[in-house]
Design an enzyme around this catalytic site. Sequence first.
Site, PDB file in Angstrom:
ATOM      1  CB  THR A 313      -6.016   7.055  64.942  1.00  0.00           C
ATOM      2  OG1 THR A 313      -6.191   7.954  66.041  1.00  0.00           O
ATOM      3  CG2 THR A 313      -7.164   6.059  64.921  1.00  0.00           C
ATOM      4  CD1 TRP A 316      -2.205   2.006  69.167  1.00  0.00           C
ATOM      5  CD2 TRP A 316      -3.922   1.034  68.106  1.00  0.00           C
ATOM      6  NE1 TRP A 316      -2.769   1.092  70.027  1.00  0.00           N
ATOM      7  CE2 TRP A 316      -3.827   0.481  69.400  1.00  0.00           C
ATOM      8  CE3 TRP A 316      -4.922   0.564  67.249  1.00  0.00           C
ATOM      9  CZ2 TRP A 316      -4.695  -0.504  69.855  1.00  0.00           C
ATOM     10  CZ3 TRP A 316      -5.795  -0.417  67.707  1.00  0.00           C
ATOM     11  CH2 TRP A 316      -5.680  -0.937  69.002  1.00  0.00           C
ATOM     12  CG  HIS A 317      -5.813   0.328  63.665  1.00  0.00           C
ATOM     13  ND1 HIS A 317      -6.029   1.663  63.976  1.00  0.00           N
ATOM     14  CD2 HIS A 317      -6.868  -0.344  64.198  1.00  0.00           C
ATOM     15  CE1 HIS A 317      -7.167   1.782  64.638  1.00  0.00           C
ATOM     16  NE2 HIS A 317      -7.691   0.587  64.792  1.00  0.00           N
ATOM     17  N   GLY A 318      -1.302  -0.772  62.674  1.00  0.00           N
ATOM     18  CA  GLY A 318      -0.330  -1.629  62.004  1.00  0.00           C
ATOM     19  C   GLY A 318       0.746  -0.846  61.283  1.00  0.00           C
ATOM     20  CG  PHE A 462      -4.916  -4.263  64.937  1.00  0.00           C
ATOM     21  CD1 PHE A 462      -4.148  -4.263  63.785  1.00  0.00           C
ATOM     22  CD2 PHE A 462      -6.264  -4.483  64.839  1.00  0.00           C
ATOM     23  CE1 PHE A 462      -4.734  -4.452  62.539  1.00  0.00           C
ATOM     24  CE2 PHE A 462      -6.864  -4.661  63.593  1.00  0.00           C
ATOM     25  CZ  PHE A 462      -6.091  -4.649  62.455  1.00  0.00           C
TER      26      PHE A 462
END
Length: 462
Positions: A313, A316-318, A462
């Site tokens: 998680t 996933w954002h960066g 993202f």
Amino acid sequence: MIFSSAEFLFLFLPCTLLLYYIPFFRSLRYRNTLLLLVSLFFYAWGEPVYVLLLMLSILVNWLLGGQVGADKPRRRAALIGAVAFNLSGLFVFKYLGFVCENLGLMGLPVPAVQLALPIGISFYTFQAMSYVIDVYRGKSPAQRSVLDVGLYVAFFPQLIAGPIVRYETVALEIHNRVSSWADFCDGVPRLIVGLGKKCILANSMALVADGAFNTYAPSAPMAWLGALAYALQIYFDFSGYSDMAIGMGRMFGFHFLENFNRPYLAVSITDFWRRWHISLSTWFRDYVYIPLGGNRTGPGRHLFNLFVVWMLTGIWHGANWTFLFWGLYFFALLMLEKFFLLKPLEKAPAVVGHVYTMFFVMVSWAIFAIEDLGHLAGYLKVMFGLGGVPLTNSWFGYYLTSYLPVLCLAALASTPLGASIYRRLGQKAQYALCTVLVAGGLLVCTAYLVAGTYNPFLYFNF
């Protein structure tokens, strides 16, 4: 092209609706083909090269999805191939440069790699995997036409910043939806509400957050004001975009699931993640956590499963260490709640859980927003009054007095107060108020756009 732009609101969307509702072309085949073509044009407007990558993703997942749905001896191999293809593309464009950079810092002879990040790649990659996995699980049939798979993956309302639409939730509507006047009338206010969240609230909060984050040593109150402003900015930025996507989906006959449920009313971190970015958390739950064994395993494996989910998680954002730390930060908090805090929080007054949750959520947004580790460490020190930071300074007073009205408006808008008042009105009053708000909201948002105010979209990254 972004939703909060004049060319989208007054050119692209009206032309698309006009072509979609031409009386002589009411077949879903025509309408689906039209929506796919305008969606590819929409993406190519900002990504003229990477639209080819999107089209390749559609083609490969359609081919492998067909194998998963029809060829029983090769179903598992086709599934593995689809997952490997999607994740490898995501890795190359989003994480390869980060991995090479860190290997280079370790002294290994690895060349630097710098690739521009395709807009929305994390969202449409997860949707493409959802298609193949749902077909493999027998939840929905494979699409025979590549155009229909393309529409599911590339539909422009949710293409570049979500919500992540699960294939099983819209599979039937690709061929059997009814574009009704009632849905259209529901979709327009939802679109305008989302636009208002973005243009009026999120953009205003962005000015306060940037003022705090762009200095290494604000005062402690300014640091907390920056974290609060960023919490409101990212909520209204992302939930506003989700509202616009859901509203436009309704206008074309699609019913997307909700992506936010008043997250800042949460009374625990567990409760917060039931309310925040619901499409992402449920995606990881159903496609990662449960396949790993979920909570049906022993305590050690269960802990490992949760660790994997929150590590993924975060990244996933960066591709940055701060995003990994952000994910593991929430993993640690959720484990504390699971084993120690959740039952006491449930017994305590709601205000206790709310204050506790908002404290840790605001700290989390500082970790999320500041990508430089040194800057982040300095900012957190300031937030907690370490290192002899001043109690206040002139910048805090300036930002607080200048933005206090919109801060209060944003705080109220994150509660169900407005919706509660609206529900208590009679039907005629609701209709009149909705008309006024739609017209007035569009007018005010247009004024913001014409004025050229600061208009970032956080989730494009993202």
